[in-house]
Design a protein around this motif. Sequence first.
Motif, short mmCIF file in Angstrom:
data_model
loop_
_atom_site.label_atom_id
_atom_site.label_comp_id
_atom_site.label_asym_id
_atom_site.label_seq_id
_atom_site.Cartn_x
_atom_site.Cartn_y
_atom_site.Cartn_z
N ARG A 45 33.85 -4.52 -2.77
CA ARG A 45 34.82 -5.38 -3.45
C ARG A 45 36.17 -4.66 -3.57
N GLN A 46 36.14 -3.36 -3.92
CA GLN A 46 37.39 -2.60 -4.06
C GLN A 46 38.06 -2.39 -2.71
N ALA A 47 37.29 -2.02 -1.69
CA ALA A 47 37.86 -1.81 -0.36
C ALA A 47 38.49 -3.10 0.17
N LEU A 48 37.80 -4.23 -0.03
CA LEU A 48 38.36 -5.51 0.41
C LEU A 48 39.58 -5.90 -0.40
N THR A 69 36.32 -4.49 11.18
CA THR A 69 35.35 -3.43 11.46
C THR A 69 35.04 -2.76 10.14
N ALA A 70 33.75 -2.60 9.87
CA ALA A 70 33.32 -1.96 8.63
C ALA A 70 32.37 -0.82 8.96
N TRP A 71 32.46 0.22 8.17
CA TRP A 71 31.57 1.36 8.29
C TRP A 71 30.79 1.47 6.99
N LEU A 72 29.48 1.56 7.11
CA LEU A 72 28.60 1.74 5.96
C LEU A 72 27.83 3.05 6.14
N THR A 73 27.51 3.70 5.04
CA THR A 73 26.79 4.97 5.14
C THR A 73 25.28 4.77 5.26
N ASP A 74 24.80 3.54 5.04
CA ASP A 74 23.36 3.29 5.07
C ASP A 74 23.13 1.84 5.46
N ARG A 75 22.26 1.60 6.42
CA ARG A 75 22.01 0.22 6.86
C ARG A 75 21.41 -0.64 5.76
N ARG A 76 20.81 0.00 4.75
CA ARG A 76 20.26 -0.76 3.63
C ARG A 76 21.37 -1.38 2.76
N VAL A 104 34.40 10.05 6.08
CA VAL A 104 35.18 11.24 5.74
C VAL A 104 35.25 11.43 4.23
N ALA A 105 35.43 10.34 3.50
CA ALA A 105 35.52 10.38 2.04
C ALA A 105 34.13 10.18 1.44
N ASP A 106 34.01 10.47 0.16
CA ASP A 106 32.74 10.30 -0.54
C ASP A 106 32.61 8.85 -0.99
N ALA A 107 32.46 7.96 -0.01
CA ALA A 107 32.37 6.52 -0.26
C ALA A 107 31.23 5.97 0.60
N ASP A 108 30.78 4.77 0.27
CA ASP A 108 29.72 4.13 1.04
C ASP A 108 30.23 3.09 2.02
N VAL A 109 31.54 2.80 1.98
CA VAL A 109 32.09 1.76 2.85
C VAL A 109 33.57 2.04 3.16
N GLU A 110 33.97 1.65 4.35
CA GLU A 110 35.38 1.63 4.76
C GLU A 110 35.56 0.39 5.62
N ILE A 111 36.70 -0.28 5.47
CA ILE A 111 36.91 -1.55 6.16
C ILE A 111 38.32 -1.62 6.72
N GLU A 112 38.43 -1.97 8.01
CA GLU A 112 39.73 -2.20 8.65
C GLU A 112 39.76 -3.61 9.21
N ALA A 113 40.96 -4.09 9.54
CA ALA A 113 41.07 -5.45 10.05
C ALA A 113 42.28 -5.58 10.97
#
Length: 120
Positions: A45-48, A69-76, A104-113
Amino acid sequence: MSTPPVQAPPLSKSRRAGDLLFLSGQLPRGADGQIVEGDVAVQTRQALSNLVAVLEANGGTTADVVKVTAWLTDRRHYKAFNDVYCEIFSAPFPARSVVVCDLVADADVEIEATAYIARS
């Protein structure tokens, strides 16, 4: 122990190329520049929210987004990510890729568009 200040990376939050607007990957950083605490739904929610702020600052809306494009640290995390994603985007949804990897950061998600915003 205090957290060291976040150093800005050498990038632009967005770049235009004609009618295309490329938005750099957004992490779930709050106003203080730190990664927000919470599960992947909170972080998504914050990244978006950050992504939408950059988009709106460039005269766009989520309806203008053609690719995410989104990157997640875990498929779950996929279901929780998708649930929040559907709160922000609606049909016809942007084309999308989701990659599972370390960030790279201590996060579970990153999103670009990428958005299509026709110039007047």
